[in-house]
Scaffold this motif. Structure first.
Motif, mmCIF file in Angstrom:
data_model
loop_
_atom_site.group_PDB
_atom_site.id
_atom_site.type_symbol
_atom_site.label_atom_id
_atom_site.label_comp_id
_atom_site.label_asym_id
_atom_site.label_seq_id
_atom_site.Cartn_x
_atom_site.Cartn_y
_atom_site.Cartn_z
ATOM 1 N N GLU A 84 0.849 -0.998 -0.153
ATOM 2 C CA GLU A 84 0.027 -0.011 0.226
ATOM 3 C C GLU A 84 0.750 1.257 -0.117
ATOM 4 N N CYS A 85 2.066 0.983 0.739
ATOM 5 C CA CYS A 85 2.776 2.481 0.832
ATOM 6 C C CYS A 85 3.843 2.511 -0.472
ATOM 7 N N ALA A 86 3.950 1.493 -1.303
ATOM 8 C CA ALA A 86 4.780 1.742 -2.627
ATOM 9 C C ALA A 86 4.286 2.843 -3.385
ATOM 10 N N PRO A 87 5.168 3.432 -4.225
ATOM 11 C CA PRO A 87 6.785 3.422 -3.935
ATOM 12 C C PRO A 87 7.288 4.214 -2.798
ATOM 13 N N GLY A 88 6.515 4.810 -2.068
ATOM 14 C CA GLY A 88 6.924 5.688 -0.695
ATOM 15 C C GLY A 88 5.690 6.331 -0.208
ATOM 16 N N LEU A 89 6.031 6.884 1.018
ATOM 17 C CA LEU A 89 4.992 7.695 1.824
ATOM 18 C C LEU A 89 5.467 9.028 2.189
ATOM 19 N N HIS A 90 4.699 9.945 2.499
ATOM 20 C CA HIS A 90 4.838 11.204 2.912
ATOM 21 C C HIS A 90 5.207 11.368 4.496
ATOM 22 N N ALA A 91 4.573 10.596 5.140
ATOM 23 C CA ALA A 91 4.519 10.636 6.646
ATOM 24 C C ALA A 91 4.113 9.173 7.374
ATOM 25 N N PHE A 92 4.932 9.177 8.594
ATOM 26 C CA PHE A 92 4.489 7.986 9.461
ATOM 27 C C PHE A 92 3.963 8.881 10.447
ATOM 28 N N ALA A 183 -5.871 20.737 10.131
ATOM 29 C CA ALA A 183 -5.011 21.688 9.105
ATOM 30 C C ALA A 183 -3.582 21.936 9.477
ATOM 31 N N LYS A 184 -3.439 22.067 10.795
ATOM 32 C CA LYS A 184 -2.025 22.123 11.262
ATOM 33 C C LYS A 184 -1.261 20.928 11.011
ATOM 34 N N LEU A 185 -1.999 19.717 11.251
ATOM 35 C CA LEU A 185 -0.980 18.381 11.158
ATOM 36 C C LEU A 185 -0.596 18.158 9.773
ATOM 37 N N LEU A 186 -1.627 18.746 8.659
ATOM 38 C CA LEU A 186 -1.444 18.447 7.296
ATOM 39 C C LEU A 186 -0.119 19.540 6.828
ATOM 40 N N ASN A 187 -0.406 20.691 7.552
ATOM 41 C CA ASN A 187 0.699 21.535 7.067
ATOM 42 C C ASN A 187 1.972 21.149 7.470
ATOM 43 N N THR A 188 2.304 20.471 8.890
ATOM 44 C CA THR A 188 3.487 19.792 9.298
ATOM 45 C C THR A 188 4.165 18.962 8.264
ATOM 46 N N ILE A 189 3.168 18.151 7.753
ATOM 47 C CA ILE A 189 3.489 16.790 7.012
ATOM 48 C C ILE A 189 3.922 17.610 5.520
ATOM 49 N N GLN A 190 3.359 18.734 4.953
ATOM 50 C CA GLN A 190 3.581 19.256 3.764
ATOM 51 C C GLN A 190 5.034 19.998 3.902
ATOM 52 N N ALA A 191 5.325 20.629 5.064
ATOM 53 C CA ALA A 191 6.455 21.019 5.226
ATOM 54 C C ALA A 191 7.845 20.312 5.397
ATOM 55 N N ARG A 195 5.534 16.949 -2.800
ATOM 56 C CA ARG A 195 4.969 15.800 -3.381
ATOM 57 C C ARG A 195 5.748 14.719 -3.922
ATOM 58 N N GLU A 196 6.931 15.194 -4.519
ATOM 59 C CA GLU A 196 7.944 14.352 -5.000
ATOM 60 C C GLU A 196 8.989 13.939 -3.812
ATOM 61 N N ASP A 197 9.039 14.739 -2.911
ATOM 62 C CA ASP A 197 10.138 14.402 -1.682
ATOM 63 C C ASP A 197 9.452 13.615 -0.598
ATOM 64 N N TYR A 198 9.261 12.173 -0.775
ATOM 65 C CA TYR A 198 8.761 11.361 0.151
ATOM 66 C C TYR A 198 9.897 10.381 0.584
ATOM 67 N N TYR A 199 9.378 9.546 1.637
ATOM 68 C CA TYR A 199 10.482 8.512 2.083
ATOM 69 C C TYR A 199 10.160 7.290 1.343
ATOM 70 N N THR A 200 11.370 6.685 0.937
ATOM 71 C CA THR A 200 11.237 5.712 0.162
ATOM 72 C C THR A 200 12.547 4.658 0.751
ATOM 73 N N ASN A 201 12.532 3.460 0.054
ATOM 74 C CA ASN A 201 13.599 2.530 0.237
ATOM 75 C C ASN A 201 13.724 1.393 -0.782
ATOM 76 N N ASP A 202 14.613 0.587 -0.862
ATOM 77 C CA ASP A 202 14.482 -0.501 -1.871
ATOM 78 C C ASP A 202 13.462 -1.297 -1.871
ATOM 79 N N ILE A 203 12.836 -1.617 -0.722
ATOM 80 C CA ILE A 203 11.637 -2.719 -0.754
ATOM 81 C C ILE A 203 10.588 -1.950 -1.494
ATOM 82 N N LEU A 204 10.403 -0.546 -1.072
ATOM 83 C CA LEU A 204 9.318 0.179 -1.497
ATOM 84 C C LEU A 204 9.309 0.073 -3.016
ATOM 85 N N GLN A 205 10.596 0.543 -3.525
ATOM 86 C CA GLN A 205 10.629 0.774 -4.940
ATOM 87 C C GLN A 205 10.571 -0.681 -5.903
ATOM 88 N N VAL A 206 11.035 -1.793 -5.058
ATOM 89 C CA VAL A 206 10.780 -3.127 -5.815
ATOM 90 C C VAL A 206 9.370 -3.323 -5.837
#
Length: 364
Positions: A84-92, A183-191, A195-206
């Protein structure tokens, strides 16, 4: 193809309020909530909605960090979460309740700190739920200031910490107004990154590459199926094969999701031993339509590893042959997949060995 502006996964022990927070963020009851001591979320669930002009995907999870949940109970759901998280995610979002922290809660906090990598922490936010339990006028920082484990966790998350009142819609006190809180929580995640700068690693990319391979296979045969439905089918297929890996624990899968290098390597190495042809078989079964066998044969002939032109011809011919002999579309698709797979088994074996060698050289 529709994509989310934000992909967010919620992590926390059973009863932390993950499903409730999802509903609060979406402003409607999308995720089912059980108002008893038993957790309602036993499966990983993903939903996408528009919030404040942003398309957001929320991934609700069972209590991955629970100390009393069985290995088998959660292993398959961590695998689902990875796909579900592939290819990466913006926040835990690490969820904790506003309550007195017992030894069990502190153990969960220690487990989270042990599992998360520094890279994952860069994309993590601590969210306290049930903010209506805070005494009147108290800020969340004051609530946890005497708990060293909590202070350390918030510090590891770059000081990112929010409180959400799932029930309270206090219009007079902005701090207790959960529309403002969301709204404040979503702004923190945005900061934390665009959109293109998200968390990923090899397993998510594969996993994403495997999902796209299966999507391509199904679309070659059944272009009339909506893209969203095709991708959901593809995710289920890839997730099923990730779940079937032997000798990989829930902890290893969770560590791979969170970017622990040794866990990423062990899970990917094990995943590569799953026959590519098995994924193709399930993709053929998932497909539908009156010409399933013949069309699946064309696609499978290509994907199985035979040269593209030859694969299409061989696969198509086998598909028509099997269609003539089968009693149903489903049986024809299965027969086709097995026949094509047998035809290409040697090529598949060489392809798998080449992939393993390439991956090991990259990470040696």
């Amino acid at each position: 193809m529709e994509e989310s502006d934000m992909r967010i996964v919620l992590l926390g022990k059973t009863g932390a309020g993950k499903s409730s927070l999802c509903n609060t963020i979406f402003g409607e009851d999308v995720f089912k909530i059980n108002h008893t001591a038993k957790s309602e979320t036993i499966k990983c669930q993903s939903e996408t909605k528009s919030v404040n002009g942003r398309r957001i995907t929320l991934i609700d999870t069972p209590g991955f960090f629970d100390t009393n949940r069985s290995e088998e109970e959660l292993k398959s759901e961590v695998a689902s979460c990875i796909t579900e998280c592939a290819p990466g995610l913006h926040a835990f979002l690490i969820l904790l309740k506003v309550e007195k922290f017992s030894e069990q809660e502190n153990q969960v906090i220690d487990k989270i700190k042990d599992c998360f990598t520094e890279e994952a922490f860069k994309h993590a936010v601590v969210v306290f739920t049930h903010g209506d339990q805070l005494p009147e006028g108290m800020k969340i920082e004051e609530f946890f200031k005497d708990n060293k484990g909590l202070c350390d966790l918030v510090e590891k998350c770059g000081g990112r910490c929010h409180v959400i009142d799932n029930k309270c819609w206090n219009q007079q006190d902005e701090y207790r107004n959960n529309k403002v809180q969301v709204a404040k929580l979503l702004n923190t995640i945005q900061a934390m990154g665009g959109r293109e700068d998200y968390y990923t690693n090899d397993i998510l990319q594969v996993m994403e590459r495997k999902i796209q391979e299966v999507v391509k296979l199904i679309r070659q045969s059944f272009a009339d199926i909506p893209w969203k439905e095709i991708r959901e089918k593809a995710k289920r297929i890839v997730s099923n094969h990730l779940k079937k890996i032997g000798g990989v624990t829930r902890g290893a899968l969770l560590g791979a999701l969170l970017g622990v290098p040794v866990m990423v390597l062990s899970v990917l190495t094990a995943f590569m031993t799953v026959e590519t042809g098995a994924v193709a078989v399930e993709a053929a079964v998932a497909a539908r339509g009156g010409t399933a066998a013949a069309a699946a044969g064309v696609g499978l002939g290509v994907v199985a590893g035979v040269a593209t032109a030859a694969g299409a011809v061989v696969g198509g011919r086998i598909g028509y042959d099997e269609a003539d002999q089968a009693d149903s579309v489903g049986e024809a698709a299965v027969n086709t997949a097995i026949a094509v797979f047998d035809k290409a088994k040697n090529v598949l074996k060489k392809q798998k060995q080449s992939e393993e060698k390439s991956f090991l050289l990259k990470h040696s």
